[in-house]
Structures are given as structure tokens and as C-alpha cells.
Design an enzyme around this catalytic site. Sequence first.
Site, PDB file in Angstrom:
ATOM      1  N   ARG A   1      20.247  32.347  65.563  1.00 15.10           N
ATOM      2  CA  ARG A   1      19.241  31.395  65.266  1.00 15.10           C
ATOM      3  C   ARG A   1      20.441  30.248  65.579  1.00 15.10           C
ATOM      4  NH1 ARG A   1      14.329  31.109  61.425  1.00 15.10           N
ATOM      5  NH2 ARG A   1      15.969  30.007  60.385  1.00 15.10           N
TER       6      ARG A   1
ATOM      7  N   LYS B   1      15.988  25.537  65.325  1.00 13.57           N
ATOM      8  CA  LYS B   1      16.278  24.385  64.106  1.00 13.57           C
ATOM      9  C   LYS B   1      16.893  23.519  64.271  1.00 13.57           C
ATOM     10  CE  LYS B   1      15.462  26.513  59.432  1.00 13.57           C
ATOM     11  NZ  LYS B   1      14.134  25.964  59.522  1.00 13.57           N
TER      12      LYS B   1
ATOM     13  N   GLU C   1       1.493  26.677  62.637  1.00  9.63           N
ATOM     14  CA  GLU C   1       2.848  27.077  62.425  1.00  9.63           C
ATOM     15  C   GLU C   1       2.249  25.852  61.039  1.00  9.63           C
ATOM     16  OE1 GLU C   1       6.296  27.053  62.595  1.00  9.63           O
ATOM     17  OE2 GLU C   1       6.361  26.476  63.934  1.00  9.63           O
TER      18      GLU C   1
HETATM   19  C1  LIG Z   1       8.679  25.328  61.089  1.00 10.17           C
HETATM   20  C2  LIG Z   1       9.046  26.129  60.204  1.00 10.17           C
HETATM   21  N1  LIG Z   1       8.368  27.347  61.127  1.00 10.17           N
HETATM   22  C3  LIG Z   1       8.691  28.321  60.029  1.00 10.17           C
HETATM   23  C4  LIG Z   1       9.982  28.644  59.257  1.00 10.17           C
HETATM   24  C5  LIG Z   1      10.198  30.024  58.487  1.00 10.17           C
HETATM   25  O1  LIG Z   1      11.783  30.270  58.995  1.00 10.17           O
HETATM   26  P1  LIG Z   1      12.677  31.208  57.752  1.00 10.17           P
HETATM   27  O2  LIG Z   1      11.309  32.745  57.524  1.00 10.17           O
HETATM   28  O3  LIG Z   1      13.611  32.008  59.012  1.00 10.17           O
HETATM   29  O4  LIG Z   1      12.715  30.834  57.144  1.00 10.17           O
HETATM   30  C6  LIG Z   1      10.799  27.502  58.728  1.00 10.17           C
HETATM   31  C7  LIG Z   1      11.869  27.563  57.403  1.00 10.17           C
HETATM   32  O5  LIG Z   1      12.418  27.907  57.268  1.00 10.17           O
HETATM   33  C8  LIG Z   1      10.915  25.764  59.616  1.00 10.17           C
HETATM   34  O6  LIG Z   1      10.325  25.066  59.012  1.00 10.17           O
END
Ligand SMILES: Cc1ncc(COP(=O)(O)O)c(C=O)c1O
Length: 341
Positions: free
Chosen positions: A84, A186, A222
Site C-alpha cells: 500500500r 494513505k 468509511e
Molecule cells: C481512512 C482510513 N480508513 C481505513 C483504515 C483502516 O486501514 P487498516 O486496516 O489497514 O489499518 C485507516 C487506517 O488505518 C484509515 O486511515
Amino acid sequence: MTNTIPCEGLTFSLYKDAHRMMMYESYYRNDVWDEGRLVPFHPIELSPAANVLNYGQGIFEGMKAYRTVKGKIVLFRPEKNAQRFVRSAAKLAIPSISEGQYLQAVKEVVLANRAFIPDSRDGRCSLYIRPVCIGIEPLLGVRPSREYLFYIFTSPVGPYFEKVGVVRLMVMDVHRAAPHGTGEAKAACNYPVTMRPKLEAQKRGFDDVLYLDPVHNRFVEEAGAANFFALMDDGTLVTPELGSILPGVTRESVIQLAKDKFGLMVQERELDVQEVCDRAKECFLTGTGATITSVETIHWKGKAYGVNRNGFELAHRLYEELLGIQLQKKEDPYGWIMELT
Ligand SMILES: Cc1ncc(COP(=O)(O)O)c(C=O)c1O
């Protein structure tokens, strides 16, 4: 457990003694990344004209290292974060760091800070790992930087939300990410827009904001830093499809566990917020920080909808499965755990 710090009192915030810890840094200059090195945690000197300070060319990741019941130090699916990070870099025109360099750097910095990895056995504490890459070249016109800093710091942490395990969400007329924008990366630039809404939600007694799609202002995307799931009244587990949301590592793992361990039908599709409010038996958030956090209420168009008719049962069972694997209490049939010691 010897040579470690207590879990007691840790919250999801930068550790008070971060200055005693080690960090990793590597510079990109003249078209190459240098070999990178471990150094004491220290302030970074930047020109006031540095790209990241003016135009926000920056990406990051979030991972955790756990001290497991077998006494091992482990990472959870670190290659997913590496992939990612590489994709986020490409999206922001940042020169690629190889997955190999990323993983090697993460391992080195975790082991250098092993004395700060709290006992994770009850699942509340861990060592949070924050890889970052920023454009540091001083410039004035808007263009990609030609110099970058890739660094990783870590911090022992406790739970992400103040009220462990359950949150109340508020839908607002603010959008986090647009189609064909940066939502799936990210990227640091995705987060400032969430700050005022989160403050507003907190003032009104909620924990976080539930974002809707910006085109129809109707489909769930989300939360500020976690993905969303709803168990519907027909027993299907629904989560918003990928597109402008962050493809969470926890999201992907939960989809797999829900299918394999609980035989659930999982759908990744458009999810109307009104459908959630009317038909969901149970909702929860997933993320590295949030782990699996149940949603008690969703506030939408002036009304608070209870979305916990299932008594948080699925979230609890998924949490036990996921944490069981992460802490080596349960078998890891998928090869998700990477042991560092
Ligand atoms: C905007 C956002 N959505 C979802 C997630 C969840 O992702 P992950 O399960 O890879 O931590 C994160 C962060 O960790 C995030 O910053």
C-alpha cells in the site's frame, strides 16, 4: 515478561519518552534512495519552502508490532502495508521505495525499540509503527519534490477510541474523498478535512464521523480512520466496495475470517446509509488502530439510529479470531504473522 513497559496508562498517543527511542531514516537525493540507517528519535530540519509544508506531498502507513503469548515479537501482514505504501507513493508522484527496503526498515526499527513493546496479551496494547515519506525539496511552484525523506518512528500505544470497543458515529455534510482522487491512498492530504467534523461530532457527544460518498451523499464510505461493516437483517455482511476508500488490511482480513470462520456471505457493494439505519442488526469499524470497534448509534438527518440489535456479537467473535491470530493464541492458517524473534 521482562524488559518491557507496562500496558497500564497507555493511550493512542505519542509516547512521553519517544525521545529515548530509535527511528529509521533514508534520504532520496540525485535520483536514488540511500541505504538508510537507525538514529535516535529526533526533530527534522526542513526549509520553510519544503514541498510537504506547502503542498502536502506526504504519505504514511500505520502498523503494529505485538508481544505475543508465545513471547515472540510479531508483525501482522506487513507486506500488505508495504504494497500500500508503494501504491500511495505512486499516486503522489513520490519515487518508489521497494517493498524490500520498507520491510527491512520496519523490522530494524521494531527490534531497535523492543524494550518499548508492551505486553500485548490482553490485546489492548502494542507498539504502533508509523512509516512516513515526505517531499523535502524547497520550492515555490507546484510540482513534485526532487528530494524525499522516508522515516519510521514507533510508539507504544493503548486503545484508539476513548471508550474501548463501542462508538457512536455521526453523518455530516462533509466529504472525505472524491472518486478518482486520493482517498484510496494513505496520503496525509486526506486527513485535514476530517479534523473539523470530528471536533464537531465530539462536541455533540459522538466519537467519530461516518463519511458518505460525495456524488450522491448517500452511500457509506468509511469513518475518519477505519473501514465500515454492517450485518444486515438477512444475515449478509456488507462493506462498502473499494474505490475512494482506504483498502484496509484489517478490512481484508475480516472479510476472509467472516467467510471462513463464520460461513457468512460477504458483499462488497454500495451501501445506502438509510439501508444501514433501517436494516442493520450490527455495525462495526475495522482498522489497525481501531481493531474491531462496535458501532452503537448512527446519527443521520437529525435522528439517532440504534444499530446494535445483535448485541455486538459478530464484532466480538471476529475480534477474538483476529486478535487470537495476532497474539498467537490461535493458529494462523493464512500465514498472516511474521515473527521477528
Ligand atoms: C481512512 C482510513 N480508513 C481505513 C483504515 C483502516 O486501514 P487498516 O486496516 O489497514 O489499518 C485507516 C487506517 O488505518 C484509515 O486511515
